[in-house]
Scaffold this active site. Structure first.
Site, PDB file in Angstrom:
ATOM      1  N   ARG A 158       0.670  -1.122   0.045  1.00 11.81           N
ATOM      2  CA  ARG A 158      -0.003   0.057   0.050  1.00 11.81           C
ATOM      3  C   ARG A 158       0.792   1.179   0.036  1.00 11.81           C
ATOM      4  NH1 ARG A 158      -4.690   0.186   4.333  1.00 11.81           N
ATOM      5  NH2 ARG A 158      -2.914   0.804   5.770  1.00 11.81           N
ATOM      6  N   GLU A 175     -16.349   5.729   4.236  1.00 13.57           N
ATOM      7  CA  GLU A 175     -15.823   5.324   5.353  1.00 13.57           C
ATOM      8  C   GLU A 175     -15.802   6.096   6.629  1.00 13.57           C
ATOM      9  OE1 GLU A 175     -11.485   4.376   4.849  1.00 13.57           O
ATOM     10  OE2 GLU A 175     -11.204   6.074   3.601  1.00 13.57           O
ATOM     11  N   LYS A 194      -2.857   6.497   1.096  1.00 14.70           N
ATOM     12  CA  LYS A 194      -2.753   6.875   2.250  1.00 14.70           C
ATOM     13  C   LYS A 194      -1.821   8.119   2.454  1.00 14.70           C
ATOM     14  CE  LYS A 194      -2.377   4.650   7.108  1.00 14.70           C
ATOM     15  NZ  LYS A 194      -3.887   5.200   7.592  1.00 14.70           N
TER      16      LYS A 194
HETATM   17  N1  PLP Z   1      -9.353   4.205   6.324  1.00 13.37           N
HETATM   18  C1  PLP Z   1      -8.699   5.066   6.939  1.00 13.37           C
HETATM   19  C2  PLP Z   1      -9.024   6.341   6.165  1.00 13.37           C
HETATM   20  C3  PLP Z   1      -7.461   5.079   7.533  1.00 13.37           C
HETATM   21  O1  PLP Z   1      -6.685   5.923   7.791  1.00 13.37           O
HETATM   22  C4  PLP Z   1      -7.366   3.540   7.764  1.00 13.37           C
HETATM   23  C5  PLP Z   1      -5.859   3.033   8.744  1.00 13.37           C
HETATM   24  O2  PLP Z   1      -4.980   2.904   8.373  1.00 13.37           O
HETATM   25  C6  PLP Z   1      -8.199   2.613   7.606  1.00 13.37           C
HETATM   26  C7  PLP Z   1      -9.420   2.782   6.666  1.00 13.37           C
HETATM   27  C8  PLP Z   1      -7.953   1.174   7.862  1.00 13.37           C
HETATM   28  O3  PLP Z   1      -6.951   0.411   7.114  1.00 13.37           O
HETATM   29  P1  PLP Z   1      -6.074  -0.711   7.743  1.00 13.37           P
HETATM   30  O4  PLP Z   1      -7.038  -1.819   8.453  1.00 13.37           O
HETATM   31  O5  PLP Z   1      -5.244  -1.159   6.934  1.00 13.37           O
HETATM   32  O6  PLP Z   1      -5.278  -0.263   9.017  1.00 13.37           O
HETATM   33  C1  COI Z   2      -4.392   3.064  11.562  1.00 18.32           C
HETATM   34  O1  COI Z   2      -5.483   2.571  11.728  1.00 18.32           O
HETATM   35  O2  COI Z   2      -3.222   2.666  11.470  1.00 18.32           O
HETATM   36  C2  COI Z   2      -4.527   4.456  11.004  1.00 18.32           C
HETATM   37  O3  COI Z   2      -3.368   4.815  10.442  1.00 18.32           O
HETATM   38  C3  COI Z   2      -5.676   5.077  11.371  1.00 18.32           C
HETATM   39  C4  COI Z   2      -5.293   6.606  11.925  1.00 18.32           C
HETATM   40  C5  COI Z   2      -4.579   6.413  13.108  1.00 18.32           C
HETATM   41  C6  COI Z   2      -5.029   7.496  10.842  1.00 18.32           C
END
Ligand code: PLP
Ligand code: COI
Length: 339
Positions: free
Chosen positions: A80, A219, A183
């Site tokens: 990612r 989301e 991200k």
């Molecule tokens: N959506 C957003 C905007 C986020 O910042 C995050 C965190 O990383 C997620 C979803 C969840 O992603 P992940 O499950 O890969 O941590």
């Molecule tokens: C995460 O879930 O790891 C994130 O980065 C979410 C947030 C703190 C931006």
């Protein structure tokens, strides 16, 4: 770490002993450096400061009952981050370098990895920034990749207890063909106003709608959305949401548990029929959603009527955390033990 109340850790910054850094110059990555400084020295015309050439990741290291430290699907975070780098024209971090620096940062700060049994973990924050100088709008030629860590509890202070969220339509987090699927810091800057307003109005988070039609759920601020209905795990499909590694894993675990998985556009009106709702992410883990209010109309949808997480969300939470903390067999090969 003595005298730590591991069960009460907030999600926030925590000073540790070391971080690791690597610089990209003349078209290649240099040597990995270990630092004990919390500061970085950066040129005032660096592209990260002016034009938002910045991407980050969020991962956790979990200490199991056996004392071993586990990473969860780090390869997906590396992938990612590569997509984020490509999306805003930054240098890619090779997977081997990503893993080397993540594991080094964890091991050097091993004393901060929370012991098993408190629902806490060591949060890992890989960060890629443009350090090269540009005043015209164009990508930098130099980059820095760094990894810092810190012990954390769940993102929402309620932990695995239902929270209230707010659907808004007067702000968008990301444009339909913008950067919502990677991200990068700009997405979070764009969400701050709405997120802080929601908190001031008593909600744990905003739920953003898909920006074009404003009919479908995108989301929650820092997490993906899912719902349960008729033995089906439902989660939005959209180009403007971050593909959550937690959500991807929950889809697989839902199938393992005999549920159907339906990834599609999710209209706001459907909320009426959902039996359970939740937000999921590395930081949030699973945060059950008890109540969703539509800000514009005041309409309220309730899910956790008895004030508790629903049965399917609970099963998914236990299964996911079981794998992450090494209590359940890692049947999908998601875990890397750091030795
Ligand atoms: N959506 C957003 C905007 C986020 O910042 C995050 C965190 O990383 C997620 C979803 C969840 O992603 P992940 O499950 O890969 O941590
Ligand atoms: C995460 O879930 O790891 C994130 O980065 C979410 C947030 C703190 C931006």
């Amino acid at each position: 770490m003595q005298n730590m109340d591991w069960g009460k850790l907030p999600f926030g910054y925590f000073k540790t002993d070391y971080n690791v850094r690597c610089y990209y110059r003349d078209g290649k990555w240099g040597e990995v450096e270990v630092s004990s400084s919390e500061y970085i020295n950066i040129h005032m015309a660096a592209t990260s400061l002016h034009y938002g050439q910045e991407a980050f990741e969020g991962m956790k290291a979990y200490r199991g009952k056996d004392g071993k430290i586990r990473l969860f699907r780090w390869q997906e975070n590396a992938k990612r981050m590569r997509k984020s780098a490509d999306g805003i024209l930054m240098a890619r971090v090779p997977d081997e370098l990503f893993f080397e620096m993540v594991s080094k940062a964890v091991k050097l700060n091993e004393r901060f990895v929370p012991p098993f049994g408190h629902g806490a973990a060591l949060y890992i924050r890989p960060l890629l920034i443009g350090t090269g100088v540009q005043v015209g709008v164009s990508p930098a030629k130099e980059y820095m990749f760094m990894v810092f860590v810190g012990p954390v509890g769940p993102y929402f202070k309620e932990g695995f207890n239902p929270v209230s969220m707010q659907i808004i339509s007067d702000f968008d987090r990301a444009a339909p063909l913008g950067t919502g699927h990677i991200k990068v810091g700009g997405n979070y800057a764009g969400s701050l106003f709405a997120m802080e307003r929601a908190k001031a109005e008593g909600y744990a988070s905003v739920i953003f709608l898909e920006a074009k039609e404003k009919k479908y759920i995108d989301e929650a601020g820092p997490a993906n959305f899912f719902a349960i209905k008729d033995n089906t795990y439902i989660t939005p499909k959209s180009n403007s949401i971050l593909p959550s590694i937690t959500n991807m894993s929950l889809m697989t675990l839902a199938e393992d548990l005999g549920l159907k998985v339906d990834r599609r556009q999710v209209a706001v009106e459907e909320l009426d029929a959902f039996e359970e709702a939740g937000a999921c992410g590395t930081a949030a883990i699973i945060s059950p959603i008890g109540k969703i209010t539509i800000r514009e109309t005041g309409k309220v949808y309730e899910f956790a009527k008895d004030g508790k997480a629903g049965p399917v969300s609970t099963k998914l939470f236990k299964k996911l955390q079981g794998i992450q903390y090494g209590e359940e067999p890692d049947t999908h090969g998601w875990v890397t033990i750091l030795d």
